[in-house]
Design a protein around this motif. Structure first.
Motif, PDB file in Angstrom:
ATOM      1  N   ALA A   1       0.846  -1.193   0.000  1.00 58.61           N
ATOM      2  CA  ALA A   1       0.000   0.000   0.000  1.00 58.61           C
ATOM      3  C   ALA A   1       0.879   1.239   0.000  1.00 58.61           C
ATOM      4  O   ALA A   1       1.848   1.319   0.740  1.00 58.61           O
ATOM      5  N   PRO A   2       0.586   2.245  -0.818  1.00 59.19           N
ATOM      6  CA  PRO A   2       1.445   3.406  -0.902  1.00 59.19           C
ATOM      7  C   PRO A   2       1.515   4.215   0.385  1.00 59.19           C
ATOM      8  O   PRO A   2       2.421   5.007   0.557  1.00 59.19           O
ATOM      9  N   THR A   3       0.584   4.019   1.304  1.00 65.36           N
ATOM     10  CA  THR A   3       0.603   4.805   2.538  1.00 65.36           C
ATOM     11  C   THR A   3       1.833   4.517   3.381  1.00 65.36           C
ATOM     12  O   THR A   3       2.181   5.303   4.252  1.00 65.36           O
ATOM     13  N   ALA A   4       2.514   3.384   3.122  1.00 68.92           N
ATOM     14  CA  ALA A   4       3.691   3.069   3.917  1.00 68.92           C
ATOM     15  C   ALA A   4       4.939   3.773   3.400  1.00 68.92           C
ATOM     16  O   ALA A   4       5.976   3.755   4.036  1.00 68.92           O
ATOM     17  N   PHE A   5       4.874   4.389   2.236  1.00 66.37           N
ATOM     18  CA  PHE A   5       6.035   4.967   1.589  1.00 66.37           C
ATOM     19  C   PHE A   5       6.420   6.294   2.233  1.00 66.37           C
ATOM     20  O   PHE A   5       5.592   7.137   2.506  1.00 66.37           O
ATOM     21  N   VAL A   6       7.711   6.422   2.496  1.00 67.68           N
ATOM     22  CA  VAL A   6       8.222   7.646   3.113  1.00 67.68           C
ATOM     23  C   VAL A   6       9.244   8.259   2.163  1.00 67.68           C
ATOM     24  O   VAL A   6      10.424   7.924   2.197  1.00 67.68           O
ATOM     25  N   PRO A   7       8.840   9.142   1.263  1.00 62.26           N
ATOM     26  CA  PRO A   7       9.760   9.644   0.258  1.00 62.26           C
ATOM     27  C   PRO A   7      10.801  10.575   0.855  1.00 62.26           C
ATOM     28  O   PRO A   7      10.541  11.351   1.761  1.00 62.26           O
ATOM     29  N   GLY A   8      12.000  10.450   0.331  1.00 61.30           N
ATOM     30  CA  GLY A   8      13.018  11.438   0.610  1.00 61.30           C
ATOM     31  C   GLY A   8      13.612  11.413   1.993  1.00 61.30           C
ATOM     32  O   GLY A   8      14.317  12.340   2.386  1.00 61.30           O
ATOM     33  N   ALA A   9      13.371  10.367   2.786  1.00 63.99           N
ATOM     34  CA  ALA A   9      13.966  10.324   4.119  1.00 63.99           C
ATOM     35  C   ALA A   9      15.459  10.067   3.990  1.00 63.99           C
ATOM     36  O   ALA A   9      15.895   9.274   3.160  1.00 63.99           O
ATOM     37  N   PRO A  10      16.277  10.736   4.778  1.00 57.87           N
ATOM     38  CA  PRO A  10      17.721  10.629   4.616  1.00 57.87           C
ATOM     39  C   PRO A  10      18.290   9.340   5.170  1.00 57.87           C
ATOM     40  O   PRO A  10      17.689   8.668   5.997  1.00 57.87           O
ATOM     41  N   VAL A  11      19.494   9.009   4.706  1.00 52.47           N
ATOM     42  CA  VAL A  11      20.259   7.911   5.266  1.00 52.47           C
ATOM     43  C   VAL A  11      21.091   8.466   6.405  1.00 52.47           C
ATOM     44  O   VAL A  11      21.743   9.499   6.266  1.00 52.47           O
ATOM     45  N   HIS A  12      21.075   7.800   7.555  1.00 55.43           N
ATOM     46  CA  HIS A  12      21.819   8.258   8.712  1.00 55.43           C
ATOM     47  C   HIS A  12      22.954   7.288   9.004  1.00 55.43           C
ATOM     48  O   HIS A  12      22.723   6.105   9.195  1.00 55.43           O
TER      49      HIS A  12
ATOM     50  N   ASP B   1      17.326   2.722  -2.616  1.00 52.47           N
ATOM     51  CA  ASP B   1      16.496   2.365  -3.776  1.00 52.47           C
ATOM     52  C   ASP B   1      15.482   1.288  -3.401  1.00 52.47           C
ATOM     53  O   ASP B   1      14.300   1.382  -3.767  1.00 52.47           O
ATOM     54  N   VAL B   2      15.924   0.265  -2.676  1.00 49.73           N
ATOM     55  CA  VAL B   2      15.005  -0.800  -2.278  1.00 49.73           C
ATOM     56  C   VAL B   2      13.972  -0.263  -1.303  1.00 49.73           C
ATOM     57  O   VAL B   2      12.783  -0.597  -1.386  1.00 49.73           O
ATOM     58  N   ARG B   3      14.410   0.566  -0.371  1.00 49.45           N
ATOM     59  CA  ARG B   3      13.462   1.118   0.608  1.00 49.45           C
ATOM     60  C   ARG B   3      12.353   1.898  -0.078  1.00 49.45           C
ATOM     61  O   ARG B   3      11.171   1.760   0.259  1.00 49.45           O
ATOM     62  N   GLU B   4      12.712   2.697  -1.040  1.00 49.22           N
ATOM     63  CA  GLU B   4      11.694   3.490  -1.735  1.00 49.22           C
ATOM     64  C   GLU B   4      10.838   2.609  -2.642  1.00 49.22           C
ATOM     65  O   GLU B   4       9.614   2.754  -2.681  1.00 49.22           O
ATOM     66  N   GLN B   5      11.461   1.689  -3.346  1.00 46.51           N
ATOM     67  CA  GLN B   5      10.711   0.806  -4.239  1.00 46.51           C
ATOM     68  C   GLN B   5       9.712  -0.054  -3.464  1.00 46.51           C
ATOM     69  O   GLN B   5       8.575  -0.248  -3.899  1.00 46.51           O
ATOM     70  N   ALA B   6      10.149  -0.556  -2.314  1.00 41.14           N
ATOM     71  CA  ALA B   6       9.307  -1.454  -1.519  1.00 41.14           C
ATOM     72  C   ALA B   6       8.456  -0.709  -0.501  1.00 41.14           C
ATOM     73  O   ALA B   6       7.710  -1.333   0.253  1.00 41.14           O
ATOM     74  N   ALA B   7       8.578   0.621  -0.462  1.00 41.80           N
ATOM     75  CA  ALA B   7       7.778   1.442   0.455  1.00 41.80           C
ATOM     76  C   ALA B   7       7.965   1.031   1.911  1.00 41.80           C
ATOM     77  O   ALA B   7       7.016   0.847   2.656  1.00 41.80           O
ATOM     78  N   ILE B   8       9.210   0.868   2.313  1.00 44.24           N
ATOM     79  CA  ILE B   8       9.536   0.500   3.685  1.00 44.24           C
ATOM     80  C   ILE B   8       9.697   1.781   4.495  1.00 44.24           C
ATOM     81  O   ILE B   8      10.511   2.633   4.148  1.00 44.24           O
TER      82      ILE B   8
END
Length: 399
Positions: free
Chosen positions: A21-32, A63-70
């Protein structure tokens, strides 16, 4: 077709058909990058594996995080001779947007099995039980229990129907997620169904197996499972941040967990669901520091005799290319360990003896992406970059 918990609860790296579901997607969050902290993972420099490989891993994971909406990801990779890589990316809470911390606690789902079976094998080393004893010697009422051995249960070859596949169990869990289940209750859901095959003839991932092994440990040791695991496994392994909760309690800091295994099918925050239904098969909690240590202990057999560890690592085919299963442990293209999936969280904890490398992945969702678990996608992507001759495969259970 939307997945149901009966086909995936606590399953390790499963392959199914579903879309996140797209609601789980967090666009643009930085890598820490990891920073020095109380859990000791801050010894990794920002370019701990060298600038080239580190940058490639950063990009691959994001890339995987954004693709998989984690929502949030923590990855730790330790490669002696090369260095280490520890990163957190995304958010721990999709409402507050709090960044995912490196030292977060998560529910580890089926990785609990590695602790339960280790406890069982310690009793084998003490001569208190034998792997080829029938379960009927310890627990009454198990269907075909005089032919199902403790070994069959630990290697997922008992033929017992998985209680998490029972429709009434699914309904009860989804409508009463705060409910405290006991082991006998969850087993009763599975006992309503005939066994699926003769003991020892096939592989089938079933949480019913581990519930029974937990009961065996309690009967033979005379102690509660949680106490026995703490005393005999966690304490000698020096895993101070790993616990077997009594209910829905959760130490801080912990990420919020998100699943679509809900009554409505919508993605919801299920952080406070009571994991008692999973008990010996999947109720435990841990963090990056402890899972890193546990990966090597598990793969090398530090807590067991060499003979018993050899029995544990005697893996058999699962029906999935690249992956074999032993006694509460799998081997996937050289990586040894287990993974976990429980509503809201997924983990992967594996060790590569050939290179003495360790990989730990923790995420705060179990919503599939393109028919695959997001933790599997991450593990494959990371190993394809870091250990291309040992790419994680990991599928051990059909839908």
């Amino acid at each position: 077709m939307r997945r149901t918990p009966c086909r995936r609860l606590l399953a390790a790296t499963l392959l199914v058909a579903s879309v996140l579901a797209p609601t789980a997607f967090v666009p643009g969050a930085p890598v820490h990058a990891a920073s020095a902290g109380p859990h000791g993972e801050g010894d990794c420099r920002p370019d701990g594996l060298g600038p080239g490989l580190t940058a490639k891993l950063d990009k691959t994971i994001e890339d995987v995080r954004e693709q998989a909406a984690i929502p949030g990801v923590v990855v730790g990779l330790w490669m002696p001779g090369k260095g280490c890589y520890v990163r957190a990316t995304g958010v721990a809470d999709t409402v507050t947007r709090k960044p995912m911390p490196v030292d977060t606690f998560v529910r580890i789902g089926s990785e609990t099995k590695t602790f339960t079976v280790t406890a069982l094998l310690e009793l084998v080393d003490e001569g208190k039980i034998r792997l080829d004893d029938p379960i009927s010697d310890y627990i009454r009422g198990v269907p075909d229990g005089d032919r199902i051995t403790l070994r069959h249960l630990a290697e997922m070859r008992s033929g017992l129907f998985p209680y998490t596949s029972d429709p009434e169990f699914i309904r009860d869990l989804q409508t009463q997620p705060e409910r405290a289940f006991n082991p006998w209750e969850v087993l009763s859901y599975g006992y309503r169904h005939p066994n699926t095959f003769a003991p020892g003839t096939q592989f089938q991932y079933s949480n019913s197996n581990l519930i029974l092994l937990g009961l065996v440990i309690e009967k033979v040791s005379g102690k509660r499972l949680a106490g026995f695991i703490h005393e005999r496994v966690l304490r000698p392994a020096r895993l101070h941040d790993t616990l077997f909760p009594k209910g829905a309690e959760f130490p801080e800091p912990h990420a919020r967990g998100y699943t679509d295994q809900t009554l409505s099918g919508a993605v919801e925050d299920v952080t406070d669901w009571n994991p008692s239904w999973a008990w010996a098969a999947g109720a435990m909690i841990s963090n990056l520091h402890d899972l890193r240590r546990w990966a090597e202990i598990l793969a090398t057999g530090e807590l067991l005799s060499p003979e018993t560890q050899a029995q544990r690592l005697k893996t058999l085919p699962t029906g999935f290319p690249g992956t074999r299963y032993g006694l509460g442990i799998f081997e996937t293209n050289g990586w040894i360990g287990h993974n976990g999936s429980i509503p809201g969280y997924e983990t992967v904890t594996v060790h590569l003896p050939e290179r003495k490398a360790t990989l730990v992945i923790m995420i705060n969702t179990d919503v599939d992406s393109g028919g695959q678990e997001p933790s599997t996608l991450l593990a494959r992507a990371v190993t394809a970059v870091a250990t291309p001759d040992h790419v994680y495969a990991g599928a051990v259970m059909p839908r």
